[in-house]
Design a protein around this motif. Sequence first.
Motif, PDB file in Angstrom:
ATOM      1  N   ASP A  76       0.867  -1.170   0.000  1.00  0.00           N
ATOM      2  CA  ASP A  76       0.000   0.000   0.000  1.00  0.00           C
ATOM      3  C   ASP A  76       0.907   1.225   0.000  1.00  0.00           C
ATOM      4  O   ASP A  76       1.610   1.501   0.972  1.00  0.00           O
ATOM      5  N   GLU A  80      -7.094   5.494  -9.663  1.00  0.00           N
ATOM      6  CA  GLU A  80      -7.129   5.715  -8.223  1.00  0.00           C
ATOM      7  C   GLU A  80      -6.639   4.523  -7.401  1.00  0.00           C
ATOM      8  O   GLU A  80      -7.000   4.368  -6.235  1.00  0.00           O
ATOM      9  N   GLN A  81      -5.828   3.684  -7.977  1.00  0.00           N
ATOM     10  CA  GLN A  81      -5.273   2.552  -7.247  1.00  0.00           C
ATOM     11  C   GLN A  81      -4.147   3.056  -6.339  1.00  0.00           C
ATOM     12  O   GLN A  81      -3.384   3.943  -6.702  1.00  0.00           O
ATOM     13  N   THR A  82      -4.071   2.463  -5.141  1.00  0.00           N
ATOM     14  CA  THR A  82      -3.056   2.878  -4.171  1.00  0.00           C
ATOM     15  C   THR A  82      -2.085   1.757  -3.816  1.00  0.00           C
ATOM     16  O   THR A  82      -1.157   1.973  -3.051  1.00  0.00           O
ATOM     17  N   LYS A  83      -2.318   0.570  -4.381  1.00  0.00           N
ATOM     18  CA  LYS A  83      -1.444  -0.562  -4.080  1.00  0.00           C
ATOM     19  C   LYS A  83      -0.713  -1.016  -5.333  1.00  0.00           C
ATOM     20  O   LYS A  83      -1.198  -0.854  -6.446  1.00  0.00           O
ATOM     21  N   SER A  95      -7.479  -1.868  -4.312  1.00  0.00           N
ATOM     22  CA  SER A  95      -7.516  -2.135  -2.870  1.00  0.00           C
ATOM     23  C   SER A  95      -8.712  -3.027  -2.570  1.00  0.00           C
ATOM     24  O   SER A  95      -9.780  -2.818  -3.111  1.00  0.00           O
ATOM     25  N   ARG A 100      -0.961   6.479  -1.330  1.00  0.00           N
ATOM     26  CA  ARG A 100      -1.409   7.566  -2.211  1.00  0.00           C
ATOM     27  C   ARG A 100      -1.765   6.969  -3.564  1.00  0.00           C
ATOM     28  O   ARG A 100      -1.387   5.841  -3.883  1.00  0.00           O
ATOM     29  N   GLN A 101      -2.476   7.711  -4.379  1.00  0.00           N
ATOM     30  CA  GLN A 101      -2.868   7.244  -5.710  1.00  0.00           C
ATOM     31  C   GLN A 101      -1.620   7.084  -6.580  1.00  0.00           C
ATOM     32  O   GLN A 101      -0.766   7.969  -6.613  1.00  0.00           O
TER      33      GLN A 101
END
Length: 54
Positions: free
Chosen positions: A22, A31-34, A53, A25-26
């Motif tokens: 993770d 808009e994925q954060t991982k 996520s 942040r984007q």
Amino acid sequence: MDSSKASFIPNNIEGSFRVVVDMGRQIDTKEQTKIKVIIGNDGKIWNAFPVNSH
């Protein structure tokens, strides 16, 4: 390796493992954060890509 934001998971391919991190942040336009990284047991990165996520 150790991180509170990383999950180390067995991979379906012998001689490798997955790490899902993770980033907090984007990291892409969806808009994925991982990010998922596939790593060989020799430490070489085989592949890396953003993931949703869950």
